[in-house]
Design a protein around this motif. Structure first.
Motif: not given
Length: 282
Positions: A73-78, A153-157, A25-30, A52-61
């Motif tokens: 890439a940098v991640t901004l969490s909502l 990477l803008l992540e949030g619920w 999943h994460w490598r094809p998405l990258a 709990g859907s794993g957004k933070t973990t996904a963004c780290r990978f």
């Protein structure tokens, strides 16, 4: 020597077979993000999914895998855009009591998010804010980013959420709305903000990725696990919730979460299903 993916799997405390999730999943998405990013500057990727859907973990990978492709890439969490406790208290006193609780639209500083996107696209330095959930308040530990950023990477619920129709706001969806918002003022304001300032932020998204869970019951179960982990890390914190607190807290998210689970999949660019063990399944 341990490869970077294995090192991150270990650092995150993930099972060894999480490598399969990375490769499937994460490598094809990258790869897809990298292909999109090559002809463009400062791409914004929305990573949307409930608690709990794993957004933070996904963004780290994704950060790691994109770095392997020479993309920064940098991640901004909502979540890190939440208003301070004092700001939310003023909203609660002056607008509606339910705005005291962080989570729904109306409890974020959307302007900070828009400014970060603007600074990234202008090639200027910026600070990534941080929010301390154990204290339920904004942290002073912001992170300054001085190098050029290729991908945000803008992540949030509720990233990428669309407002509901007015007719859908008429009836409460749970006891919280029935008891604390019987006239619909709070949910109406949340919906209006989603259609105004939040839409301006979400309009910056170039690719929308949805991490989809089965239903809202899975969201509540995931939130219980998160609070138990937080209690282990910060046992003295007065802000850690018990199970009753989790159920009430999740009620603030129920309306919009159910709406997103119904309406977002057809319009998201990528949908990845997440099972009850937080793992991507397809």
């Amino acid at each position: 020597m341990t490869d970077p993916v294995s090192a991150l799997v270990a650092a995150e405390g993930l099972p060894a077979d999480y490598h399969q999730t990375v490769e499937k999943h994460w490598r094809p998405l990258a790869d897809r993000i990298a292909r999109t990013a090559i002809p463009r500057a400062s791409l914004v990727i929305g990573i949307s999914g409930p608690q709990g859907s794993g957004k933070t973990t996904a963004c780290r990978f994704l950060e790691l895998l994109l770095r392997e492709r020479a993309l920064r890439a940098v991640t901004l969490s909502l979540d890190d855009l939440y208003l301070s406790a004092a700001e939310r208290r003023r909203l609660a006193d002056g607008v509606h009591p339910l705005f005291a609780t962080r989570g729904p639209p109306g409890t974020h500083s959307v302007g900070i998010g828009l400014e970060i996107v603007e600074r990234i696209r202008a090639g200027r330095r910026f600070a990534l804010p941080r929010f301390d959930k154990a204290l339920d308040d904004r942290s002073d530990d912001s992170v300054m980013v001085t190098h050029p950023v290729d991908i945000l990477l803008l992540e949030g619920w509720c990233v990428g959420a669309m407002p509901q129709r007015a007719v859908d706001l008429a009836h409460p969806v749970n006891a919280l709305e029935a008891e604390c918002d019987p006239d619909g003022i709070w949910r109406g304001l949340v919906n209006r903000l989603l259609d105004e300032e939040y839409r301006r932020l979400f309009d910056q998204i170039d690719v929308l990725v949805m991490l989809r869970v089965a239903d809202f019951d899975q969201v509540v179960a995931n939130r219980r696990r998160q609070e138990r982990k937080l209690a282990q890390r910060c046992p003295e914190s007065p802000k850690v919730m018990d199970d009753a607190g989790v159920i009430r807290f999740c009620a603030y998210f129920e309306r919009l979460t159910r709406h997103m689970l119904a309406e977002m999949p057809p319009r998201a660019d990528i949908v990845i299903d997440i099972d009850a063990d937080h793992l991507a399944v397809r």
